[in-house]
Write a protein that holds these residues in place. Structure first.
Motif, PDB file in Angstrom:
ATOM      1  N   SER A   8      32.764  38.351  33.211  1.00 36.91           N
ATOM      2  CA  SER A   8      32.105  38.151  31.930  1.00 36.91           C
ATOM      3  C   SER A   8      31.800  36.673  31.755  1.00 36.91           C
ATOM      4  CB  SER A   8      33.039  38.625  30.816  1.00 36.91           C
ATOM      5  OG  SER A   8      32.552  38.294  29.544  1.00 36.91           O
ATOM      6  N   SER A   9      30.613  36.369  31.220  1.00 40.33           N
ATOM      7  CA  SER A   9      30.307  34.963  30.930  1.00 40.33           C
ATOM      8  C   SER A   9      31.125  34.466  29.739  1.00 40.33           C
ATOM      9  CB  SER A   9      28.814  34.762  30.680  1.00 40.33           C
ATOM     10  OG  SER A   9      28.401  35.483  29.541  1.00 40.33           O
ATOM     11  N   SER A  10      31.541  35.399  28.864  1.00 43.04           N
ATOM     12  CA  SER A  10      32.372  35.056  27.714  1.00 43.04           C
ATOM     13  C   SER A  10      33.195  36.280  27.316  1.00 43.04           C
ATOM     14  CB  SER A  10      31.511  34.611  26.538  1.00 43.04           C
ATOM     15  OG  SER A  10      32.315  34.368  25.391  1.00 43.04           O
ATOM     16  N   THR A  25      41.446  34.845  34.948  1.00 41.55           N
ATOM     17  CA  THR A  25      41.059  33.456  35.154  1.00 41.55           C
ATOM     18  C   THR A  25      39.813  33.178  34.329  1.00 41.55           C
ATOM     19  OG1 THR A  25      39.716  33.987  37.092  1.00 41.55           O
ATOM     20  CG2 THR A  25      41.990  33.340  37.505  1.00 41.55           C
ATOM     21  N   GLY A  26      39.668  31.941  33.926  1.00 39.45           N
ATOM     22  CA  GLY A  26      38.510  31.532  33.152  1.00 39.45           C
ATOM     23  C   GLY A  26      38.794  30.193  32.509  1.00 39.45           C
ATOM     24  N   THR A  27      37.866  29.753  31.689  1.00 39.13           N
ATOM     25  CA  THR A  27      38.038  28.501  30.963  1.00 39.13           C
ATOM     26  C   THR A  27      38.318  28.831  29.506  1.00 39.13           C
ATOM     27  OG1 THR A  27      36.533  27.366  32.468  1.00 39.13           O
ATOM     28  CG2 THR A  27      36.933  26.319  30.332  1.00 39.13           C
ATOM     29  N   VAL A  51      39.876  24.073  29.061  1.00 42.30           N
ATOM     30  CA  VAL A  51      40.711  23.950  30.250  1.00 42.30           C
ATOM     31  C   VAL A  51      40.658  25.240  31.074  1.00 42.30           C
ATOM     32  CG1 VAL A  51      42.788  24.671  28.984  1.00 42.30           C
ATOM     33  CG2 VAL A  51      43.033  23.344  31.056  1.00 42.30           C
ATOM     34  N   PRO A  52      40.489  25.095  32.396  1.00 44.11           N
ATOM     35  CA  PRO A  52      40.572  26.283  33.251  1.00 44.11           C
ATOM     36  C   PRO A  52      42.002  26.822  33.245  1.00 44.11           C
ATOM     37  CG  PRO A  52      39.587  24.426  34.433  1.00 44.11           C
ATOM     38  CD  PRO A  52      40.141  23.894  33.148  1.00 44.11           C
ATOM     39  N   VAL A  53      42.124  28.147  33.186  1.00 41.97           N
ATOM     40  CA  VAL A  53      43.451  28.757  33.176  1.00 41.97           C
ATOM     41  C   VAL A  53      43.500  29.921  34.158  1.00 41.97           C
ATOM     42  CG1 VAL A  53      43.982  28.148  30.785  1.00 41.97           C
ATOM     43  CG2 VAL A  53      42.912  30.323  31.277  1.00 41.97           C
ATOM     44  N   VAL A  99      37.229  36.230  34.791  1.00 45.26           N
ATOM     45  CA  VAL A  99      37.414  37.270  35.798  1.00 45.26           C
ATOM     46  C   VAL A  99      38.776  37.889  35.507  1.00 45.26           C
ATOM     47  CG1 VAL A  99      37.634  37.821  38.252  1.00 45.26           C
ATOM     48  CG2 VAL A  99      36.051  36.024  37.514  1.00 45.26           C
ATOM     49  N   VAL A 100      38.781  39.205  35.284  1.00 43.34           N
ATOM     50  CA  VAL A 100      40.006  39.892  34.891  1.00 43.34           C
ATOM     51  C   VAL A 100      40.261  41.049  35.847  1.00 43.34           C
ATOM     52  CG1 VAL A 100      41.226  41.048  33.014  1.00 43.34           C
ATOM     53  CG2 VAL A 100      39.476  39.350  32.477  1.00 43.34           C
TER      54      VAL A 100
END
Length: 150
Positions: free
Chosen positions: A13-15, A88-90, A99-101, A129-130
């Protein structure tokens, strides 16, 4: 299509926005015949921009579900139970990427504690990305859903 017991589905997903988030601790789930450790979240609502979801159906078949580009898919009418292997994502704060997590049972610093009594009003991740092992509850809407085998 939703991930069910026994398979991992990967969502991009972009968001990705999760509303009414409660962390319930770690939970074991069966994936492809083996027990895996997941993070258990309960959320009230999910908003997924540019949804693309893939899942292994077995025998070399992969299902792909995609929404119309630029659209927002929703899962509403929670509670929604999420058993997540990795996210993962920001992380966005006040609408700005911060922050990237990476959240996973292996990377999470929280102990195996049920924090369900604490509710975060909203978490938003860009370029998410999940990998979900299981998702249940709620009402799913995917604008222009396109379902295909890859």
């Amino acid at each position: 299509m939703r991930p069910g017991p026994g398979r991992t589905w990967t969502l991009t997903s972009s968001s990705l926005t999760l509303r009414g988030v409660r962390y319930q601790g770690f939970a074991m789930r069966e994936v492809a015949g083996e027990q895996v450790r997941t993070m258990h979240f309960t959320v009230d609502e999910l908003l997924i921009r540019d949804l693309v979801q893939r899942g292994d159906l077995g025998n070399g078949r992969v299902a792909r579900v995609a929404a119309d580009p630029g659209s927002v898919s929703t899962i509403t009418e929670g509670p929604i139970e999420l058993y997540t292997r990795k996210l993962t994502g920001t992380l966005n704060v006040a609408g700005y990427p911060l922050v990237p997590v990476e959240l996973s049972p292996e990377a999470l610093l929280l102990p195996d504690v049920d924090l369900g009594f604490l509710e975060l009003p909203e978490l938003t991740f860009s370029d998410a990305v999940v990998r979900n092992a299981e998702l249940s509850g709620g009402k799913l809407f995917i604008p222009g859903a396109e379902i295909a085998l890859e």
